[in-house]
Design an enzyme around this catalytic site. Structure first.
Site, PDB file in Angstrom:
ATOM      1  N   ASP A   1       0.890   5.537   0.130  1.00 18.14           N
ATOM      2  CA  ASP A   1       0.148   6.840   0.577  1.00 18.14           C
ATOM      3  C   ASP A   1       0.122   7.981  -0.580  1.00 18.14           C
ATOM      4  OD1 ASP A   1      -0.638   5.775   2.980  1.00 18.14           O
ATOM      5  OD2 ASP A   1       1.237   6.609   4.010  1.00 18.14           O
TER       6      ASP A   1
ATOM      7  N   ARG B   1       1.010  -1.071   0.104  1.00 26.57           N
ATOM      8  CA  ARG B   1      -0.091   0.013   0.001  1.00 26.57           C
ATOM      9  C   ARG B   1       0.795   1.265   0.082  1.00 26.57           C
ATOM     10  NH1 ARG B   1      -4.536   0.845   4.389  1.00 26.57           N
ATOM     11  NH2 ARG B   1      -5.072  -1.215   3.380  1.00 26.57           N
TER      12      ARG B   1
ATOM     13  N   TYR C   1      12.031  -0.517  -0.351  1.00 30.04           N
ATOM     14  CA  TYR C   1      11.598   0.983  -0.617  1.00 30.04           C
ATOM     15  C   TYR C   1      13.124   1.715  -0.668  1.00 30.04           C
ATOM     16  CZ  TYR C   1       6.722   0.376   0.475  1.00 30.04           C
ATOM     17  OH  TYR C   1       5.159   0.415   0.545  1.00 30.04           O
TER      18      TYR C   1
ATOM     19  N   ARG D   1       8.925   6.445   5.879  1.00 28.35           N
ATOM     20  CA  ARG D   1       8.963   7.970   6.076  1.00 28.35           C
ATOM     21  C   ARG D   1       9.183   8.134   7.642  1.00 28.35           C
ATOM     22  NH1 ARG D   1       3.280   9.680   3.596  1.00 28.35           N
ATOM     23  NH2 ARG D   1       4.065  11.632   4.436  1.00 28.35           N
TER      24      ARG D   1
END
Lengths: 287, 287
Positions: free
Chosen positions: A61, A59, A120, A224
């Protein structure tokens, strides 16, 4: 149609997706909002001339990009080769989303449950503002101590309770992580920081820094939050050891600010048999 | 104010500019259209609280980007240091244009007349469509023969009449080149083709190719015409020798299609004393 693999069920298509996250309200379908999943299901539905469901590996954002997101969907047209499906989907997708690869998998394939790791990357440019990377790389003028960031990032490798790095910010309910059957424990395979040569020319007074993390799974906003912590350490406001304290403390309120979405890219998703991402800090861009 | 360098005239500011060319009608002021020069002069005027004139080193068309455009303007605030001027201009510029460097030059400095060379790069990705480079790198799925392109590009080095590569397309009058006092003869210092590692991740089935040219000057649309010729050669539709025939023929109608603007970047402008761009095809991105 003999659209099955012998088991009586339809084969699955594994779609690798790239997107510019700026104009999407994230990856997952949310009512009538413009999401990657909604656009992809619309394109598949138009191609199949039937309603299409998809499952996404990760998922992302709003504002978060992807070069290696993976989605699975039932293969209703086993007569078409992968390249033909890719091209047919891409003409039906908007310019900020594309299918970069199409592969066939057995009927039981599930993009999310079968994924064994996700990678990531978070990129930040510390230097004069650069319009050609606006929205694609985080930008901040203050220099960051790359060695301190690298030392702190390295502390994350291994199996830890990442509760201190979960959630935060608006829009992500604190209860998200409680829905996960395995709680907040994850195994981080790789966590590193390196500098890249900027691809937009003159490096006048700046450094392009990339944080790279690969784990068996990530909690909401985890990358993040890690990036935000590394920035504080990179600015010298906190010592490298703070990272270890956060891991031990397991309290999200201690970890400070979540880094902005624009620097984050879902880079790759791994399945059984895929080679694990390397941790060579000197590897070239794109490798 | 003692705003002079002793000669009684104002010193000049040399501004290095980067911009994303997509939403600009080119670099040069054109009535009320949104151009880089108009935005820059508006920002300088707001800072100086006086009308500001600028000179640009190179003219770029709509959709063409820059990382190293140079503009000169009279320095009305010698009391401010370069970093302060840069930051003050950047808060007044839109997100798709930024000043990356500010240096002081003598009163006689002229961004265009004093430039001794300009370097452009043209980038093309041959592979599945990539949303993260949309509008910033040209994209075409068909593979290109990099070795043939490199051999053809090399034929351009030296002093030649580039009439075959001037103008073309709408909006650029054929007479442009007649206004140039030196006609269509230019000296090409560097002309090469290399592959780069893609910075957006998986290189699934594609190659990122960069054409790099540096000359004492370029005719209107010259780099895009060269790129168009190299694409035809790279696709195998024309032999390497065609490049030499075009140089000798000096007829723009023979050179075929101009490559699209999105792949083109004004990379750097050189002034006396600056090192000439190297021609090392193995150099890394950004060097």
């Amino acid at each position: 149609l003999s659209t099955n693999d012998g088991s009586g069920e339809r084969q699955q298509l594994m779609l690798t997706l790239a997107y510019d996250g700026r104009r999407f309200s994230g990856s997952q379908r949310q009512g009538s909002r413009r999401t990657v999943q909604a656009e992809l299901e619309r394109a598949i539905g138009a191609l199949w001339e039937a309603e299409a469901g998809t499952v996404f590996a990760g998922r992302t954002d709003q504002g978060v990009h992807a070069t290696g997101q993976v989605a699975s969907t039932a293969d209703l047209r086993p007569d078409l080769d992968g390249r033909t499906v890719r091209k047919a989907l891409n003409v039906r997708l908007p310019a900020d989303c594309a299918v970069t690869r199409v592969e066939r998998r057995s009927a039981g394939f599930h993009a999310r449950y079968d994924a064994t790791w996700r990678e990531y990357r978070y990129r930040v440019w510390t230097g004069p503002r650069q319009p050609l990377i606006e929205g694609l790389v985080a930008q901040r003028e203050r220099p960051l101590d790359v060695d301190a960031m690298r030392a702190a990032a390295g502390l994350l490798v291994g199996t830890h309770d990442f509760a201190a790095f979960a959630g935060g910010g608006e829009g992500v309910p604190w209860s998200e992580r409680q829905r996960e059957p395995r709680g907040t424990v994850r195994t981080m395979f790789r966590s590193g920081v390196r500098t890249l040569s900027p691809w937009w020319g003159e490096a006048a007074g700046g450094t392009l820094i990339e944080i790279g993390v690969a784990a068996d799974g990530f909690l909401p906003r985890m990358v993040r939050t890690i990036a935000g912590v590394l920035f504080e350490i990179g600015r010298g406001e906190r010592p490298v050891e703070w990272m270890r304290e956060l891991l031990v403390g397991r309290d999200r309120r201690l970890a400070g600010q979540t880094a902005p979405a624009d620097g984050l890219i879902l880079w790759r998703v791994g399945y059984p048999g895929d080679a694990m991402p390397g941790s060579d800090p000197d590897a070239q861009v794109g490798q």
